[in-house]
Motif scaffolding. Structure first.
Motif, PDB file in Angstrom:
ATOM      1  N   SER A 522       0.813  -1.222   0.000  1.00 36.07           N
ATOM      2  CA  SER A 522       0.000   0.000   0.000  1.00 36.07           C
ATOM      3  C   SER A 522       0.844   1.269   0.000  1.00 36.07           C
ATOM      4  O   SER A 522       0.362   2.323  -0.408  1.00 36.07           O
ATOM      5  N   MET A 523       2.110   1.190   0.447  1.00 37.01           N
ATOM      6  CA  MET A 523       2.953   2.382   0.470  1.00 37.01           C
ATOM      7  C   MET A 523       3.339   2.817  -0.939  1.00 37.01           C
ATOM      8  O   MET A 523       3.745   3.954  -1.152  1.00 37.01           O
ATOM      9  N   ARG A 524       3.205   1.944  -1.923  1.00 33.61           N
ATOM     10  CA  ARG A 524       3.597   2.299  -3.288  1.00 33.61           C
ATOM     11  C   ARG A 524       2.739   3.439  -3.837  1.00 33.61           C
ATOM     12  O   ARG A 524       3.184   4.208  -4.684  1.00 33.61           O
ATOM     13  N   GLN A 525       1.515   3.530  -3.397  1.00 34.79           N
ATOM     14  CA  GLN A 525       0.636   4.604  -3.864  1.00 34.79           C
ATOM     15  C   GLN A 525       0.533   5.747  -2.857  1.00 34.79           C
ATOM     16  O   GLN A 525      -0.317   6.623  -2.989  1.00 34.79           O
ATOM     17  N   ALA A 526       1.403   5.755  -1.875  1.00 30.92           N
ATOM     18  CA  ALA A 526       1.315   6.755  -0.809  1.00 30.92           C
ATOM     19  C   ALA A 526       1.888   8.101  -1.255  1.00 30.92           C
ATOM     20  O   ALA A 526       2.699   8.188  -2.188  1.00 30.92           O
ATOM     21  N   LYS A 527       1.464   9.138  -0.582  1.00 28.79           N
ATOM     22  CA  LYS A 527       2.016  10.479  -0.726  1.00 28.79           C
ATOM     23  C   LYS A 527       2.855  10.779   0.513  1.00 28.79           C
ATOM     24  O   LYS A 527       2.508  10.386   1.632  1.00 28.79           O
ATOM     25  N   LEU A 528       3.939  11.501   0.304  1.00 30.09           N
ATOM     26  CA  LEU A 528       4.874  11.772   1.398  1.00 30.09           C
ATOM     27  C   LEU A 528       5.054  13.278   1.545  1.00 30.09           C
ATOM     28  O   LEU A 528       5.242  13.999   0.543  1.00 30.09           O
ATOM     29  N   GLN A 529       4.993  13.755   2.779  1.00 28.28           N
ATOM     30  CA  GLN A 529       5.263  15.156   3.083  1.00 28.28           C
ATOM     31  C   GLN A 529       6.205  15.231   4.283  1.00 28.28           C
ATOM     32  O   GLN A 529       6.147  14.391   5.188  1.00 28.28           O
ATOM     33  N   ILE A 530       7.058  16.239   4.274  1.00 24.27           N
ATOM     34  CA  ILE A 530       7.868  16.566   5.446  1.00 24.27           C
ATOM     35  C   ILE A 530       7.472  17.962   5.899  1.00 24.27           C
ATOM     36  O   ILE A 530       7.431  18.897   5.088  1.00 24.27           O
ATOM     37  N   LEU A 531       7.164  18.082   7.185  1.00 24.54           N
ATOM     38  CA  LEU A 531       6.755  19.362   7.766  1.00 24.54           C
ATOM     39  C   LEU A 531       7.791  19.794   8.785  1.00 24.54           C
ATOM     40  O   LEU A 531       8.324  18.966   9.543  1.00 24.54           O
ATOM     41  N   TYR A 559      11.652  17.404  12.484  1.00 23.93           N
ATOM     42  CA  TYR A 559      10.688  17.395  11.393  1.00 23.93           C
ATOM     43  C   TYR A 559       9.692  16.256  11.594  1.00 23.93           C
ATOM     44  O   TYR A 559       9.961  15.281  12.293  1.00 23.93           O
ATOM     45  N   LEU A 560       8.547  16.395  10.928  1.00 22.63           N
ATOM     46  CA  LEU A 560       7.548  15.339  10.900  1.00 22.63           C
ATOM     47  C   LEU A 560       7.476  14.796   9.484  1.00 22.63           C
ATOM     48  O   LEU A 560       7.348  15.565   8.518  1.00 22.63           O
ATOM     49  N   LEU A 561       7.576  13.466   9.341  1.00 22.52           N
ATOM     50  CA  LEU A 561       7.405  12.812   8.054  1.00 22.52           C
ATOM     51  C   LEU A 561       6.006  12.217   8.037  1.00 22.52           C
ATOM     52  O   LEU A 561       5.669  11.370   8.870  1.00 22.52           O
ATOM     53  N   LYS A 562       5.195  12.681   7.101  1.00 28.88           N
ATOM     54  CA  LYS A 562       3.775  12.338   7.047  1.00 28.88           C
ATOM     55  C   LYS A 562       3.510  11.501   5.796  1.00 28.88           C
ATOM     56  O   LYS A 562       3.823  11.930   4.680  1.00 28.88           O
ATOM     57  N   VAL A 563       2.975  10.317   5.991  1.00 30.67           N
ATOM     58  CA  VAL A 563       2.658   9.414   4.891  1.00 30.67           C
ATOM     59  C   VAL A 563       1.137   9.257   4.815  1.00 30.67           C
ATOM     60  O   VAL A 563       0.492   8.910   5.810  1.00 30.67           O
ATOM     61  N   SER A 564       0.571   9.519   3.643  1.00 27.68           N
ATOM     62  CA  SER A 564      -0.873   9.425   3.435  1.00 27.68           C
ATOM     63  C   SER A 564      -1.172   8.296   2.454  1.00 27.68           C
ATOM     64  O   SER A 564      -0.643   8.278   1.334  1.00 27.68           O
ATOM     65  N   THR A 565      -2.002   7.352   2.871  1.00 24.90           N
ATOM     66  CA  THR A 565      -2.453   6.262   2.005  1.00 24.90           C
ATOM     67  C   THR A 565      -3.970   6.252   1.999  1.00 24.90           C
ATOM     68  O   THR A 565      -4.619   7.053   2.674  1.00 24.90           O
ATOM     69  N   ARG A 566      -4.546   5.322   1.268  1.00 25.69           N
ATOM     70  CA  ARG A 566      -6.015   5.220   1.238  1.00 25.69           C
ATOM     71  C   ARG A 566      -6.583   4.842   2.600  1.00 25.69           C
ATOM     72  O   ARG A 566      -7.734   5.110   2.908  1.00 25.69           O
TER      73      ARG A 566
END
Length: 577
Positions: A522-531, A559-566
């Protein structure tokens, strides 16, 4: 001969210095003030000379110890530039301020050495006495004890409508109370009950010339764990006019005010009928403190069940002077009367409550035996603090009732960030009049249950949390703290961080890149942000196929690493060196 015995001998000797006659006293330091839309605070090491032949290392904002008083107005927009000149990281928490979590200054907003943190926000608090101090993970007691603390005074039109003393340093005085332990080298010590040295505004043996009129004292307990029971040496009445969050509905006439760590109170004392040249003392009537409060004659089950030195400390359970007051000539246009009432404080009603929370304070006795019953470590809901764990998730504009139950043998001052609350009841009974206004700290006695109501308004962030914790600094540093997120459903953010995908990052701390490891697809379709620590997105990309994220261009910090999946959102913290 043990080193602990030697420490007690030195502390006793220095305590004698701290109780010299009035002619050996020192004028009370009144901190400078800072105003304007841009305020610079430099965090640096300094020294003080309190004792003959000894130099005490200190920390301060823009000086050797403590910091300037920030004069602010409701509605102002202010940017603070905090430059860390120490060789270790620090933070600045705006205690009592209603601000967004990325500006709150908790352990997530770390300021690395030789860097500047510049939070900017609108002042939303009503007129009140607030303060600022460090809030780093495991370092709060050390840095506050060495001197990092400062006042903030907020003013507004409603408070200005009343005839009150407000000439700073003339008839309106900031008073921060701090008891200290000092070792054989004259250094401030932590995690000890040998705090027999009393400082007020960083001043040893202080005196203050007060004008022959009504005077305002803004009282702040900046001590690591001591509670004060304050009154005047002649037992005269005074008027309590404000608690943590601002003015009460009316002055409360009393001759005592209790102040636990982190709490503030404003009192008016009339010296109008005193004779110029008279002297009296502000006293902490510690002999009147109930058992179980740090500073009382007994905590827990008695001797040997609290840290060594508690029962030999001359400040515990015995009355002592905190400040000598000398009556001087009145000022021009003095305030001579105390208002009968202020604008009514409208409590938060308890209708349509969205959530009830229950927080249970207990000692972690595993491996620590009976000592843990009074000296900790303590936990909230059996969970020690973890920077990567969110304990509570609420939603924007939710109204909640929190129930605090203290199953320990020591009183804990509970503080919550972001909001002010109203105390509903203590053991089912109405709270004392001192707690009739806005609060952000409440002392929960052993075996007591306290309920308060609050609204989590204005600010939401699905990644950056606020803190709640015991304000006994050693307890806080030992893990008596939790984190909460305020979520905004309108943004589409999930109100629960998912755990369906297991992933981790390493190394942490990192220098130029971090590597992500996960299970499943599922991580293959994830979006990644660093805040960054202020919630600003500094990197926004698809999840890297090889799991490697380049962070070479980021400045040092947390920093915060934010991973968004379905399935939802997952966040982890990392440190960039």
């Amino acid at each position: 001969m043990s080193s602990n015995w030697f420490f007690r001998v030195v502390s006793a000797a220095l305590c004698c210095v701290a109780t010299l006659p009035a002619n050996a006293q020192n004028p009370l330091l009144i901190p400078d003030t800072l105003v304007g839309p841009n305020i610079q605070l430099n965090v640096a090491a300094g020294t003080m000379n309190y004792f003959p032949g000894l130099t005490t290392p200190t920390l301060g904002y823009n000086g050797n110890i403590l910091g300037p008083t920030l004069l602010l107005n409701t509605g102002d927009s202010v940017t603070f530039h905090v430059t860390n000149q120490l060789n270790t990281a620090t933070t600045v928490h705006w205690h009592g301020f209603h601000v967004a979590p990325e500006h709150d200054g908790g352990p997530h907003q770390l300021i690395a050495p030789n860097t500047t943190w510049s939070p900017g926000f609108k002042i939303r608090n009503r007129a009140s006495t607030l303060w600022y101090h460090p809030h780093g993970e495991g370092k709060t007691e050390l840095q506050v004890t060495r001197g990092l603390a400062g006042f903030a005074i907020v003013r507004d039109a409603q408070e200005a409508a009343f005839a009150l003393p407000r000439k700073y340093g003339v008839d309106d005085f900031p008073i921060v109370l701090q008891s200290k332990a000092v070792d054989v080298l004259g250094q401030f010590a932590i995690a000890t009950h040998e705090d027999s040295i009393m400082l007020v505004n960083g001043t040893l043996n202080p005196y203050l010339n007060v004008p022959q009129q009504v005077v305002r004292f803004r009282l702040l307990n900046g001590s690591a764990d001591r509670t004060y029971w304050l009154g005047l040496s002649d037992n005269a009445d005074f008027s309590l006019i404000a608690s943590d969050g601002g003015l009460l509905s009316a002055p409360l006439v009393t001759n005592r005010v209790r102040l636990s760590p982190g709490e503030r109170a404003e009192i008016l004392v009339s010296f109008a009928s005193s004779t110029i040249g008279d002297s009296l003392d502000m006293i902490s009537y510690a002999s009147e403190l109930p058992h179980g409060i740090i500073g009382a004659d007994t905590v827990g089950l008695g001797a040997n069940l609290i840290g060594e030195g508690y029962y030999t400390n001359p400040l515990n359970g015995q009355d002592f002077r905190v400040l000598r007051l000398h009556v001087a000539a009145p000022t021009s246009n003095p305030i001579l009367a105390i208002p009968a009432a202020f604008d009514p404080v409208i409590p938060i009603d308890t209708n349509a409550v969205d959530e009830h929370r229950h927080l249970h304070f207990a000692a972690d006795t595993a491996g620590f035996g009976e000592v843990a019953l009074v000296d900790g470590p303590f936990h909230i809901n059996a969970q020690p603090f973890n920077m990567d764990s969110i304990n509570i998730r609420t939603q924007l504009n939710h109204k909640e009732i929190w129930t605090l139950t203290n199953a320990t043998r020591v009183a804990h001052p509970f503080h919550i960030h972001d909001i002010q609350f109203f105390v509903l009841d203590i053991n089912g009974n109405p709270p004392p009049p001192q707690y009739a206004g806005w609060k952000d700290v409440i002392l929960v006695m052993p075996e007591d249950t306290v309920r308060f109501v609050a609204v989590f308004d204005d600010f939401a962030n699905d990644s950056i949390p606020y803190m709640y914790h015991c304000h006994l600094l050693h307890h806080e540093d030992d893990g008596m703290m939790g984190q909460f997120l305020v979520m905004n459903p309108a943004t589409g953010a999930s109100d629960a961080v998912h755990n369906s995908v297991e992933w981790t990052l390493f190394p942490n701390p990192a220098t130029d890149e971090i590597q992500l490891l996960w299970k499943g697809n599922s991580m293959r379709q994830a979006k990644l942000q660093i805040l960054d620590s202020q919630g600003k997105i500094v990197l926004n990309q698809s999840f890297p196929a090889n799991g490697t994220v380049n962070i070479d261009g980021l400045s040092a910090g947390i920093y915060l690493l934010k991973v968004s999946t379905r399935e939802g959102v997952s966040v982890k913290k990392f440190l960039k060196r």
